[in-house]
Design a protein around this motif. Structure first.
Motif, mmCIF file in Angstrom:
data_model
loop_
_atom_site.group_PDB
_atom_site.id
_atom_site.type_symbol
_atom_site.label_atom_id
_atom_site.label_comp_id
_atom_site.label_asym_id
_atom_site.label_seq_id
_atom_site.Cartn_x
_atom_site.Cartn_y
_atom_site.Cartn_z
ATOM 1 N N ILE A 1 0.969 7.788 11.782
ATOM 2 C CA ILE A 1 -0.454 7.943 11.459
ATOM 3 C C ILE A 1 -0.830 9.402 11.225
ATOM 4 C CG2 ILE A 1 -1.102 5.890 12.756
ATOM 5 C CD1 ILE A 1 -1.997 7.638 15.035
ATOM 6 N N ARG A 2 0.116 10.338 11.479
ATOM 7 C CA ARG A 2 -0.161 11.746 11.218
ATOM 8 C C ARG A 2 0.377 12.212 9.869
ATOM 9 N NH1 ARG A 2 1.843 12.773 16.545
ATOM 10 N NH2 ARG A 2 3.684 13.686 15.559
ATOM 11 N N VAL A 3 0.977 11.292 9.120
ATOM 12 C CA VAL A 3 1.556 11.671 7.842
ATOM 13 C C VAL A 3 0.456 12.168 6.908
ATOM 14 C CG1 VAL A 3 2.775 10.831 5.813
ATOM 15 C CG2 VAL A 3 3.480 10.098 8.087
ATOM 16 N N GLU A 4 0.655 13.348 6.336
ATOM 17 C CA GLU A 4 -0.379 13.933 5.480
ATOM 18 C C GLU A 4 -0.472 13.203 4.149
ATOM 19 O OE1 GLU A 4 0.460 18.030 5.078
ATOM 20 O OE2 GLU A 4 0.227 18.495 7.211
ATOM 21 N N ASP A 5 0.654 12.931 3.547
ATOM 22 C CA ASP A 5 0.667 12.261 2.256
ATOM 23 C C ASP A 5 1.003 10.787 2.479
ATOM 24 O OD1 ASP A 5 2.447 12.770 -0.921
ATOM 25 O OD2 ASP A 5 0.827 11.426 -0.337
ATOM 26 N N PHE A 6 -0.003 9.929 2.406
ATOM 27 C CA PHE A 6 0.194 8.500 2.705
ATOM 28 C C PHE A 6 1.230 7.874 1.784
ATOM 29 C CE2 PHE A 6 -0.969 4.005 2.346
ATOM 30 C CZ PHE A 6 -0.973 3.642 3.671
ATOM 31 N N LEU B 1 0.826 -1.205 0.000
ATOM 32 C CA LEU B 1 0.000 0.000 0.000
ATOM 33 C C LEU B 1 0.860 1.256 0.000
ATOM 34 C CD1 LEU B 1 -2.828 -0.940 2.527
ATOM 35 C CD2 LEU B 1 -3.058 -0.646 0.061
ATOM 36 N N ILE B 2 1.996 1.197 0.671
ATOM 37 C CA ILE B 2 2.859 2.373 0.791
ATOM 38 C C ILE B 2 3.742 2.549 -0.439
ATOM 39 C CG2 ILE B 2 4.816 3.325 2.082
ATOM 40 C CD1 ILE B 2 3.572 2.046 4.582
#
Length: 489
Positions: free
Chosen positions: A402-407, A309-310
């Motif tokens: 989990i706070r990353v804006e751009d997954f 997914l990443i």
């Protein structure tokens, strides 16, 4: 022309404010790590009754051994750690040095009891799992023992613990006995047992840290060399690794878990069926040694999903994931078929019998209150015995991910952290254990070190070496107070 100074001044002030804000958050985190470790040590030193009811390890009296050993260990640790952190040459030399340091730390902390090697050897002489050593020296053949495992259990020829284990647990002791016989040949059973106990007492502490090699390469694959070095150094100073000595959970299982994930990462990077099948075979071998390591199956599967997914485009996720998953499943099944045909070993039947025995032995009657109560105890024990500093850093790494804006910009290491937290929750709620997770969950500790090292590198980019040394000091002091005030019995 007048706009140039204004623009420059504005950019300078903006950058200065950002650096001050970053420095303040860094100082707050360092103070939090220090405060948590200090409070833990104070609780241990004064034997404060703050741990919840059902805590497995009670307090102990201060040992009578030579405490100056701790000073020598501290100086040795700081010197070796600083050398590894600042060495820019061959990293293999640094890892070997850490392995030697880790073994010396285990021997040194054991000698704080004032009984020499007996402070370490007691674990394989008198503790519960020492029964495996007594049984191992009485078996004629490793192959025959695997084939007749169920009959030996029914006839009472094996220890009580063997009823809740797969054959691999006993095989590790038998293999150690065979190796010890090369160096210390013995004919009588008592002589073989003494040779096994002596050999394991001196050698197993160093074998424990062989995991540093796959840990380094796994972290390097997921991040960079600096993070890999930091993860290896942190692992050496984990309290449970230093104090839960001469147990297969400590010596062999972290190595198996890290190697499994490393093979999966290599399979994903290279799209290699061979590496995927190797990972499946290793996962079966791990389950053959401990049913607790069956947790590696969902951990590996979830990590593959998170990695794809990443790192992959949406249209390119399904086929690579299916290929790697299929290769791993094939490797697992092939090795299972081989064990069934060659040894007559049925892993499903053995698991059912082990689970039934375990539940009857511990009188485990599941209820909502009991599950939540021991979930709380298990997580707290794992947190403190991993060390407050490393545990908090791993937790902050999870919050960061989990706070990353751009997954799409998230690194694969974040996926590993998500899976780690998920596995801890699942084990806490469905693990059917009442404490002793300092030992039972040791196979997850390397991944905590990866998360903690990654957080240090991301938050303290310029001063990560100094911060790593600071965390090592906190961890070392925690190990010392856990050894002298509580210890693993």
């Amino acid at each position: 022309m007048s706009s140039i100074p204004k623009t420059f001044t504005l950019d300078f002030l903006t950058g200065l404010v950002a650096r001050c804000h970053r420095s303040r958050s860094q100082l707050i985190l360092l103070f939090l790590l220090f405060l948590a470790s200090l409070c833990h040590c104070i609780v241990l030193f004064f034997h404060l009754p703050v741990f919840p009811g059902g805590w497995v390890w009670g307090y102990r009296d201060w040992p009578d051994g030579p405490q100056w050993i701790a000073i020598i260990l501290a100086l040795l640790s700081m010197s070796a750690g600083w050398y590894v952190l600042h060495r820019s040459g061959n990293k293999t030399v640094g890892i070997v040095l850490l392995i030697v340091l880790g073994g010396l730390l285990q021997h040194g902390f054991a000698r704080l009891e004032g009984r020499g090697i007996e402070g370490l050897r007691d674990r394989i002489t008198y503790s519960g799992h020492a029964d495996f050593a007594s049984v191992a020296v009485r078996q004629e053949s490793i192959v025959k023992t695997i084939v007749d495992y169920e009959e030996l259990l029914d006839d009472g020829h094996l220890c009580a613990y063997a009823h809740s284990k797969p054959p691999g647990q006993l095989m590790l002791y038998m293999a150690t006995q065979r190796v010890s016989n090369w160096f210390m040949p013995r004919d009588a059973v008592e002589g073989k047992l003494a040779a096994l106990q002596n050999f394991a007492s001196y050698v197993w502490p160093f074998i424990t840290y062989l995991v540093l090699f796959p840990l380094f390469y796994l972290t390097k694959e997921l991040s960079d060399t600096e993070t890999a070095l930091a993860a290896c150094i942190l692992f050496v100073f984990i309290p449970s690794v230093n104090l839960v000595t001469l147990h297969t959970d400590q010596v062999f299982f972290p190595l198996m878990s890290v190697c499994s994930i490393l093979l999966v990462v290599l399979a994903l990077r290279r799209q290699s069926i061979v590496f995927a099948a190797g990972a499946g075979c290793l996962l079966y071998a791990a389950a053959f040694c401990s049913f607790g390591l069956l947790a590696l199956l969902p951990l590996t599967a979830l990590f593959v999903i998170g990695y794809l997914l990443i790192k992959s485009e949406p249209a390119k996720r399904f086929v690579p994931g299916l290929r790697i998953a299929g290769g791993s499943v094939a490797g697992f099944i092939v090795l299972d078929v081989i064990f069934r045909l060659v040894f007559g070993y049925n892993i499903v039947l053995r698991y059912k019998k082990a689970l039934t025995f375990h539940q009857e032995w511990l009188h485990w009657n599941p209820s909502l209150w009991k599950t939540l109560h021991f979930a709380n105890i298990n997580v707290l024990e794992f947190f403190f015995w991993t060390g407050c500093a490393v545990s908090l850093l791993a937790l902050f790494c999870f919050f960061r991910s989990i706070r990353v804006e751009d997954f799409r910009r998230t690194e694969p290491i974040a996926g590993l952290v998500w899976v780690l937290v998920g596995m801890l929750i699942l084990l806490a709620l469905f693990g059917k254990t009442e404490g002793e997770t300092a030992r039972l969950w040791l196979f997850l500790v390397p991944f905590c070190c990866i998360a903690a090292a990654y957080e240090i590198r991301m938050r303290f980019t310029a001063n990560w070496r100094v911060v790593t040394a600071f965390v090592v000091v906190l961890q070392f002091v925690t190990v010392y107070f856990l050894k002298t005030c509580q210890d693993f019995h």
